[in-house]
Design a protein around this motif. Sequence first.
Motif, PDB file in Angstrom:
ATOM      1  N   UNK A  15      -1.282 -12.946  -2.278  1.00  0.00           N
ATOM      2  CA  UNK A  15      -1.251 -12.530  -0.766  1.00  0.00           C
ATOM      3  C   UNK A  15      -0.210 -11.156  -0.936  1.00  0.00           C
ATOM      4  N   UNK A  16       0.832 -10.998  -1.617  1.00  0.00           N
ATOM      5  CA  UNK A  16       1.612 -10.066  -1.660  1.00  0.00           C
ATOM      6  C   UNK A  16       0.797  -8.693  -2.259  1.00  0.00           C
ATOM      7  N   UNK A  17       0.135  -9.066  -3.300  1.00  0.00           N
ATOM      8  CA  UNK A  17      -0.892  -8.037  -3.984  1.00  0.00           C
ATOM      9  C   UNK A  17      -1.824  -7.637  -2.964  1.00  0.00           C
ATOM     10  N   UNK A  18      -2.330  -8.415  -2.240  1.00  0.00           N
ATOM     11  CA  UNK A  18      -3.423  -7.908  -1.175  1.00  0.00           C
ATOM     12  C   UNK A  18      -2.734  -7.086  -0.069  1.00  0.00           C
ATOM     13  N   UNK A  19      -1.490  -7.595   0.382  1.00  0.00           N
ATOM     14  CA  UNK A  19      -0.927  -6.813   1.418  1.00  0.00           C
ATOM     15  C   UNK A  19      -0.394  -5.366   0.716  1.00  0.00           C
ATOM     16  N   UNK A  20       0.067  -5.321  -0.405  1.00  0.00           N
ATOM     17  CA  UNK A  20       0.660  -4.144  -0.742  1.00  0.00           C
ATOM     18  C   UNK A  20      -0.718  -3.087  -0.751  1.00  0.00           C
ATOM     19  N   UNK A  21      -1.829  -3.604  -1.507  1.00  0.00           N
ATOM     20  CA  UNK A  21      -2.885  -2.864  -1.436  1.00  0.00           C
ATOM     21  C   UNK A  21      -3.294  -2.156   0.056  1.00  0.00           C
ATOM     22  N   UNK A  22      -3.575  -3.314   1.034  1.00  0.00           N
ATOM     23  CA  UNK A  22      -4.006  -2.848   2.272  1.00  0.00           C
ATOM     24  C   UNK A  22      -2.906  -1.779   2.918  1.00  0.00           C
ATOM     25  N   UNK A  38      10.647   4.140  -2.409  1.00  0.00           N
ATOM     26  CA  UNK A  38       9.483   3.863  -2.804  1.00  0.00           C
ATOM     27  C   UNK A  38       9.082   2.414  -3.068  1.00  0.00           C
ATOM     28  N   UNK A  39       9.961   1.629  -2.415  1.00  0.00           N
ATOM     29  CA  UNK A  39       9.453   0.005  -2.486  1.00  0.00           C
ATOM     30  C   UNK A  39       8.071  -0.031  -1.842  1.00  0.00           C
ATOM     31  N   UNK A  40       7.489  -1.442  -2.015  1.00  0.00           N
ATOM     32  CA  UNK A  40       6.144  -1.396  -1.632  1.00  0.00           C
ATOM     33  C   UNK A  40       6.119  -2.393  -0.448  1.00  0.00           C
ATOM     34  N   UNK A  41       7.194  -2.750   0.241  1.00  0.00           N
ATOM     35  CA  UNK A  41       7.172  -3.360   1.401  1.00  0.00           C
ATOM     36  C   UNK A  41       8.123  -4.901   1.046  1.00  0.00           C
ATOM     37  N   UNK A  52       5.291  -9.959   6.469  1.00  0.00           N
ATOM     38  CA  UNK A  52       5.271  -8.784   5.624  1.00  0.00           C
ATOM     39  C   UNK A  52       5.459  -7.787   6.442  1.00  0.00           C
ATOM     40  N   UNK A  53       6.532  -6.765   6.115  1.00  0.00           N
ATOM     41  CA  UNK A  53       7.059  -5.769   7.038  1.00  0.00           C
ATOM     42  C   UNK A  53       6.679  -4.319   6.026  1.00  0.00           C
ATOM     43  N   UNK A  54       6.180  -3.532   6.529  1.00  0.00           N
ATOM     44  CA  UNK A  54       5.887  -1.939   5.984  1.00  0.00           C
ATOM     45  C   UNK A  54       6.600  -0.990   6.909  1.00  0.00           C
ATOM     46  N   UNK A  61       5.470   1.826  11.478  1.00  0.00           N
ATOM     47  CA  UNK A  61       5.845   0.458  10.930  1.00  0.00           C
ATOM     48  C   UNK A  61       4.700  -0.611  11.366  1.00  0.00           C
ATOM     49  N   UNK A  62       4.663  -1.866  10.379  1.00  0.00           N
ATOM     50  CA  UNK A  62       3.865  -2.600  10.689  1.00  0.00           C
ATOM     51  C   UNK A  62       4.175  -4.134  10.178  1.00  0.00           C
ATOM     52  N   UNK A  63       4.100  -5.193  10.965  1.00  0.00           N
ATOM     53  CA  UNK A  63       4.692  -6.388  10.918  1.00  0.00           C
ATOM     54  C   UNK A  63       3.652  -7.661  10.837  1.00  0.00           C
ATOM     55  N   UNK A  64       3.017  -8.085   9.658  1.00  0.00           N
ATOM     56  CA  UNK A  64       2.231  -8.893   9.736  1.00  0.00           C
ATOM     57  C   UNK A  64       2.848 -10.486   9.357  1.00  0.00           C
TER      58      UNK A  64
END
Length: 69
Positions: A15-22, A38-41, A52-54, A61-64
Amino acid sequence: MSFRYKDEILNSLSLVRELVRDYESCPECGSNSIGSSTNLGSMGYNGKLGTFERTCKCGWKSKIKVEKV
């Protein structure tokens, strides 16, 4: 733990891998930095949901929220 994301069932790591990719790059300015770093979220788990927050230095900003299954 498994979560539903994009009609798929994923374990926590996948899940984290997919979110970071997206959300690797900001859709507003193209930056791949989070805020001033440079953190990934960040990913947090709370009961039945994962969050997940970016954020970006440009202000975007995005919160999923993803459902635990």
